[in-house]
Design a protein around this motif. Structure first.
Motif, mmCIF file in Angstrom:
data_model
loop_
_atom_site.group_PDB
_atom_site.id
_atom_site.type_symbol
_atom_site.label_atom_id
_atom_site.label_comp_id
_atom_site.label_asym_id
_atom_site.label_seq_id
_atom_site.Cartn_x
_atom_site.Cartn_y
_atom_site.Cartn_z
ATOM 1 N N THR A 133 0.763 -13.016 -3.058
ATOM 2 C CA THR A 133 2.073 -12.558 -2.587
ATOM 3 C C THR A 133 2.307 -11.152 -3.121
ATOM 4 O OG1 THR A 133 2.947 -14.816 -2.581
ATOM 5 C CG2 THR A 133 4.549 -13.018 -2.552
ATOM 6 N N LEU A 134 2.530 -10.212 -2.222
ATOM 7 C CA LEU A 134 2.734 -8.826 -2.612
ATOM 8 C C LEU A 134 4.195 -8.573 -2.970
ATOM 9 C CD1 LEU A 134 0.648 -7.020 0.185
ATOM 10 C CD2 LEU A 134 -0.159 -8.151 -1.908
ATOM 11 N N ASP A 135 4.419 -7.507 -3.700
ATOM 12 C CA ASP A 135 5.786 -7.105 -4.046
ATOM 13 C C ASP A 135 6.382 -6.177 -2.989
ATOM 14 O OD1 ASP A 135 5.828 -8.575 -6.370
ATOM 15 O OD2 ASP A 135 4.980 -6.964 -7.578
ATOM 16 N N LYS A 136 5.712 -6.082 -1.858
ATOM 17 C CA LYS A 136 6.201 -5.281 -0.741
ATOM 18 C C LYS A 136 6.264 -6.172 0.502
ATOM 19 C CE LYS A 136 3.861 -1.111 -2.486
ATOM 20 N NZ LYS A 136 2.756 -0.138 -2.238
ATOM 21 N N PRO A 137 7.144 -5.838 1.439
ATOM 22 C CA PRO A 137 7.217 -6.666 2.654
ATOM 23 C C PRO A 137 6.000 -6.467 3.548
ATOM 24 C CG PRO A 137 8.720 -4.798 2.799
ATOM 25 C CD PRO A 137 8.179 -4.783 1.409
ATOM 26 N N ILE A 138 5.507 -7.575 4.096
ATOM 27 C CA ILE A 138 4.416 -7.538 5.065
ATOM 28 C C ILE A 138 4.389 -8.883 5.770
ATOM 29 C CG2 ILE A 138 2.668 -8.365 3.430
ATOM 30 C CD1 ILE A 138 0.598 -6.629 4.865
ATOM 31 N N ARG A 139 4.064 -8.866 7.055
ATOM 32 C CA ARG A 139 3.967 -10.140 7.777
ATOM 33 C C ARG A 139 2.747 -10.896 7.264
ATOM 34 N NH1 ARG A 139 0.065 -10.009 11.941
ATOM 35 N NH2 ARG A 139 -0.667 -7.920 12.499
ATOM 36 N N PRO A 140 2.721 -12.226 7.355
ATOM 37 C CA PRO A 140 1.564 -12.998 6.895
ATOM 38 C C PRO A 140 0.269 -12.473 7.516
ATOM 39 C CG PRO A 140 3.373 -14.468 7.383
ATOM 40 C CD PRO A 140 3.803 -13.106 7.852
ATOM 41 N N ARG A 272 4.964 3.256 0.146
ATOM 42 C CA ARG A 272 5.933 2.172 0.301
ATOM 43 C C ARG A 272 5.339 1.037 1.124
ATOM 44 N NH1 ARG A 272 10.735 5.723 2.707
ATOM 45 N NH2 ARG A 272 8.876 6.438 3.856
ATOM 46 N N LEU A 273 4.286 1.353 1.867
ATOM 47 C CA LEU A 273 3.558 0.330 2.608
ATOM 48 C C LEU A 273 2.564 -0.371 1.677
ATOM 49 C CD1 LEU A 273 2.665 2.334 5.865
ATOM 50 C CD2 LEU A 273 4.485 0.631 5.591
ATOM 51 N N PRO A 274 2.176 -1.604 1.973
ATOM 52 C CA PRO A 274 1.132 -2.258 1.186
ATOM 53 C C PRO A 274 -0.165 -1.448 1.235
ATOM 54 C CG PRO A 274 2.299 -3.874 2.499
ATOM 55 C CD PRO A 274 2.768 -2.532 2.971
ATOM 56 N N SER A 289 -4.709 -0.262 -11.535
ATOM 57 C CA SER A 289 -3.561 -1.160 -11.712
ATOM 58 C C SER A 289 -2.281 -0.399 -12.059
ATOM 59 C CB SER A 289 -3.854 -2.192 -12.803
ATOM 60 O OG SER A 289 -3.925 -1.572 -14.084
ATOM 61 N N GLN A 290 -2.427 0.855 -12.463
ATOM 62 C CA GLN A 290 -1.253 1.681 -12.766
ATOM 63 C C GLN A 290 -0.710 2.384 -11.527
ATOM 64 O OE1 GLN A 290 -0.141 1.558 -15.995
ATOM 65 N NE2 GLN A 290 -1.857 0.123 -16.262
ATOM 66 N N LEU A 291 -1.385 2.243 -10.402
ATOM 67 C CA LEU A 291 -0.997 2.912 -9.165
ATOM 68 C C LEU A 291 -0.300 1.915 -8.228
ATOM 69 C CD1 LEU A 291 -4.370 4.839 -8.563
ATOM 70 C CD2 LEU A 291 -2.264 5.765 -9.569
ATOM 71 N N PRO A 292 0.361 2.414 -7.191
ATOM 72 C CA PRO A 292 1.030 1.511 -6.233
ATOM 73 C C PRO A 292 0.039 0.847 -5.275
ATOM 74 C CG PRO A 292 1.345 3.783 -5.554
ATOM 75 C CD PRO A 292 0.662 3.842 -6.890
ATOM 76 N N VAL A 293 -1.010 0.234 -5.837
ATOM 77 C CA VAL A 293 -2.035 -0.472 -5.066
ATOM 78 C C VAL A 293 -1.712 -1.956 -5.114
ATOM 79 C CG1 VAL A 293 -4.469 -1.140 -5.016
ATOM 80 C CG2 VAL A 293 -3.836 1.258 -5.406
ATOM 81 N N ASP A 294 -1.717 -2.597 -3.965
ATOM 82 C CA ASP A 294 -1.328 -4.003 -3.878
ATOM 83 C C ASP A 294 -2.521 -4.955 -3.888
ATOM 84 O OD1 ASP A 294 1.729 -3.725 -3.265
ATOM 85 O OD2 ASP A 294 0.711 -2.264 -2.000
#
Length: 361
Positions: A133-140, A272-274, A289-294
């Motif tokens: 489960t990501l911390d950003k919105p995304i469809r399944p 802001r996107l996954p 892991s310190q970057l906005p990588v999901d």
């Protein structure tokens, strides 16, 4: 050459002597009466000279035998495992004179069993499922991931057809292939006409690949062209935004010393996107892991391929196999779909990874 390579070579040569010694002691213990004393001396001397010659010629690249050397080492390692089992049996059944003949029969049976198991593990993939489960919105989203095909003489069209069938059965939306697609070059790929099978890897949102270290051994241009002709997009330190829903970042293997960092690649995308990253080796997990990588997917380690090498990979990498959430990102390292060197695995198995992704509510 870096110091670590000299250390690795020295340790390998030392380990090889130990394995040869145990192999010869085992044969002498079980079959000592078959040869005369002179014959045993010749056999022992020949085993040391032959095996060490193969190792030195391969390491110095004077006459490299990259298939033969791993096979010899795996054979000797399997011999060690069987020898230890037989010693245990001999200790349990104290009457050595009665059990000796049985042990002599069990040795080749044990060797054949380990080799058979190793081949089975190499060619029979398991399907490993992860749910994140990501911390950003995304469809399944269902992602299919496989790496380390090492396409060549021992692994080819049949295995690609099987992989395509697995992805189709699993109904994946996206396929990610993080490196080592070919085994050093495309010679076997072309001669065995594997392109139609590779082209069967299809998904609604596309198939994306990066290059691994074995793809960068001098034939990378032809490798990329062949992969592209199969309908797969190769990302050479590039990014791709898919339907404005998520971003795929593909990194070259770190054999390319001047490759841009992940942070540099992210400068050109909407974080802001996954963000999904393909990086063949899991060498920079803590930095990423310190970057906005999901999600980061990697391979390379083969999970050691042959026990006890998996214990070594665990010491080398922050995450050598499996899934771990670090910070806000998920990191998945696969044991690989193919193999390197010898068509055997012990303590590991060929695998296809299925990742079910959900977004923040």
């Amino acid at each position: 050459m870096e110091t670590r390579y000299y250390v690795i070579f020295a340790v390998t040569i030392l380990a090889l002597q130990v394995l040869i010694y145990i192999f010869n002691r085992t044969l002498g213990w079980l079959y000592g009466g078959v040869l005369s004393q002179k014959g045993r001396y010749i056999f022992v001397f020949t085993s040391y000279v032959f095996t060490n010659s193969v190792a030195i010629l391969t390491a110095t690249r004077l006459f490299p035998m990259f298939r033969l050397l791993p096979f010899i080492m795996v054979f000797l390692l399997f011999s060690l495992f069987v020898s230890l089992a037989l010693v245990l049996l001999a200790w349990v059944f104290k009457n050595y004179s009665k059990i000796h003949r049985t042990l002599a029969w069990l040795y080749p049976i044990g060797m054949a069993g380990l080799i058979g198991l190793g081949v089975y593990n190499a060619y029979t993939p398991q399907i490993v499922h992860y749910q994140i489960t990501l911390d950003k919105p995304i469809r399944p989203l269902r992602i299919g991931m496989a790496s380390d095909f090492h396409l060549g003489k021992l692994f080819g069209a049949k295995q690609l057809d099987q992989l395509a069938e697995i992805f189709n059965q699993q109904k994946v939306d996206l396929i990610l292939l993080p490196g080592d697609i070919m085994d050093d070059n495309v010679d076997a790929y072309l001669s065995q006409k594997m392109q139609p099978s590779l082209a069967k890897l299809q998904a609604p949102l596309g198939v994306y690949a990066t290059l691994g270290n074995h793809d960068f051994f001098g034939d990378q241009q032809r490798i990329v062209e062949q992969i592209k002709q199969a309908g797969i997009k190769v990302l050479w330190d590039q990014t791709e935004t898919i339907n404005n829903e998520f971003v795929i970042v593909g990194r070259n293997d770190d054999l390319v010393k001047d490759r841009p960092s992940t942070a540099q690649l992210l400068q050109s995308v909407d974080t802001r996107l996954p963000i999904f990253v393909l990086d063949h080796r899991p060498t920079e997990i803590e930095q990423i892991s310190q970057l906005p990588v999901d999600l980061l997917v990697a391979g390379h380690t083969h999970n050691g391929q042959i026990f006890p090498a998996n214990l070594i990979t665990k010491l080398i990498y922050r995450l050598a196999y499996g899934h771990e959430k670090i910070g806000n990102g998920h990191f998945i390292v696969t044991s690989g779909y193919g193999f390197w060197g010898v068509p055997m695995r012990l303590g590991t198995q060929s695998e296809v990874v299925i990742i079910d992704v959900k977004g923040k509510e």
